[in-house]
Design a protein around this motif. Sequence first.
Motif, mmCIF file in Angstrom:
data_model
loop_
_atom_site.group_PDB
_atom_site.id
_atom_site.type_symbol
_atom_site.label_atom_id
_atom_site.label_comp_id
_atom_site.label_asym_id
_atom_site.label_seq_id
_atom_site.Cartn_x
_atom_site.Cartn_y
_atom_site.Cartn_z
ATOM 1 N N ALA A 64 6.309 -4.220 -10.346
ATOM 2 C CA ALA A 64 6.535 -5.131 -9.215
ATOM 3 C C ALA A 64 5.391 -5.054 -8.202
ATOM 4 O O ALA A 64 4.954 -6.083 -7.667
ATOM 5 N N THR A 65 4.895 -3.844 -7.970
ATOM 6 C CA THR A 65 3.775 -3.670 -7.035
ATOM 7 C C THR A 65 2.537 -4.383 -7.562
ATOM 8 O O THR A 65 1.868 -5.114 -6.826
ATOM 9 N N TRP A 66 2.219 -4.180 -8.835
ATOM 10 C CA TRP A 66 1.060 -4.831 -9.438
ATOM 11 C C TRP A 66 1.218 -6.354 -9.417
ATOM 12 O O TRP A 66 0.293 -7.077 -9.057
ATOM 13 N N ARG A 67 2.403 -6.840 -9.795
ATOM 14 C CA ARG A 67 2.626 -8.293 -9.824
ATOM 15 C C ARG A 67 2.487 -8.912 -8.438
ATOM 16 O O ARG A 67 1.929 -9.997 -8.285
ATOM 17 N N CYS A 68 2.978 -8.226 -7.437
ATOM 18 C CA CYS A 68 2.856 -8.711 -6.058
ATOM 19 C C CYS A 68 1.389 -8.820 -5.662
ATOM 20 O O CYS A 68 0.951 -9.835 -5.116
ATOM 21 N N GLU A 69 0.631 -7.768 -5.952
ATOM 22 C CA GLU A 69 -0.790 -7.767 -5.596
ATOM 23 C C GLU A 69 -1.560 -8.806 -6.414
ATOM 24 O O GLU A 69 -2.409 -9.528 -5.888
ATOM 25 N N GLY A 87 -11.987 -0.102 -7.614
ATOM 26 C CA GLY A 87 -11.908 0.218 -6.196
ATOM 27 C C GLY A 87 -10.972 -0.655 -5.391
ATOM 28 O O GLY A 87 -10.806 -0.442 -4.196
ATOM 29 N N THR A 88 -10.341 -1.638 -6.027
ATOM 30 C CA THR A 88 -9.423 -2.514 -5.303
ATOM 31 C C THR A 88 -7.985 -2.038 -5.490
ATOM 32 O O THR A 88 -7.662 -1.324 -6.442
ATOM 33 N N LEU A 89 -7.113 -2.457 -4.586
ATOM 34 C CA LEU A 89 -5.697 -2.139 -4.715
ATOM 35 C C LEU A 89 -5.141 -2.755 -6.000
ATOM 36 O O LEU A 89 -4.301 -2.148 -6.666
ATOM 37 N N LEU A 90 -5.629 -3.935 -6.357
ATOM 38 C CA LEU A 90 -5.162 -4.574 -7.587
ATOM 39 C C LEU A 90 -5.481 -3.703 -8.797
ATOM 40 O O LEU A 90 -4.630 -3.466 -9.646
ATOM 41 N N ARG A 91 -6.695 -3.184 -8.892
ATOM 42 C CA ARG A 91 -7.071 -2.341 -10.037
ATOM 43 C C ARG A 91 -6.251 -1.060 -10.048
ATOM 44 O O ARG A 91 -5.754 -0.637 -11.083
ATOM 45 N N THR A 92 -6.126 -0.442 -8.889
ATOM 46 C CA THR A 92 -5.377 0.807 -8.822
ATOM 47 C C THR A 92 -3.916 0.586 -9.201
ATOM 48 O O THR A 92 -3.345 1.363 -9.968
ATOM 49 N N SER A 115 0.819 -1.196 0.000
ATOM 50 C CA SER A 115 0.000 0.000 0.000
ATOM 51 C C SER A 115 0.861 1.258 0.000
ATOM 52 O O SER A 115 0.566 2.227 -0.697
ATOM 53 N N GLU A 116 1.945 1.253 0.781
ATOM 54 C CA GLU A 116 2.863 2.397 0.793
ATOM 55 C C GLU A 116 3.494 2.593 -0.578
ATOM 56 O O GLU A 116 3.622 3.724 -1.057
ATOM 57 N N MET A 117 3.902 1.513 -1.215
ATOM 58 C CA MET A 117 4.502 1.608 -2.535
ATOM 59 C C MET A 117 3.475 2.133 -3.528
ATOM 60 O O MET A 117 3.778 2.982 -4.361
ATOM 61 N N HIS A 118 2.254 1.638 -3.422
ATOM 62 C CA HIS A 118 1.190 2.110 -4.307
ATOM 63 C C HIS A 118 0.987 3.609 -4.139
ATOM 64 O O HIS A 118 0.870 4.348 -5.097
ATOM 65 N N ASP A 119 0.958 4.096 -2.905
ATOM 66 C CA ASP A 119 0.764 5.522 -2.650
ATOM 67 C C ASP A 119 1.891 6.344 -3.267
ATOM 68 O O ASP A 119 1.650 7.397 -3.852
ATOM 69 N N PHE A 120 3.124 5.863 -3.140
ATOM 70 C CA PHE A 120 4.257 6.563 -3.740
ATOM 71 C C PHE A 120 4.111 6.631 -5.252
ATOM 72 O O PHE A 120 4.273 7.687 -5.856
ATOM 73 N N ILE A 121 3.787 5.499 -5.860
ATOM 74 C CA ILE A 121 3.662 5.459 -7.318
ATOM 75 C C ILE A 121 2.512 6.342 -7.767
ATOM 76 O O ILE A 121 2.660 7.135 -8.703
#
Length: 94
Positions: A38-43, A68-73, A5-11
């Motif tokens: 990498a963030t997307w692949r992890c999720e 609305g999901t972290l995966l989509r974002t 989630s932190e990585m997603h927020d940064f990106i």
Amino acid sequence: MARNSEMHDFIASNCVDGQTVPGGDQAAAQLLFDVADATWRCEAAKVLKQDGNKRDLDDLPEAQGEPGTLLRTSYEVRERAYAELRRLLAAENQ
């Protein structure tokens, strides 16, 4: 989850309105895409219970996630980072 989630927020904060990298820095764009990928692949690996290193994740519609999901974002951020990288590479080759 918190790390992802932190990585997603940064990106996401560095991919606003299609402007992925200030000044068109190709190395920074490549790095941002690599982190977004990498963030997307992890999720995707967690959600789909698959190996995140598999290249065919790109071809799975379910790997895009539900709205609305972290995966989509993370998928959408990855796509924006990829588009910016391609734009910079194309501009360099003109």
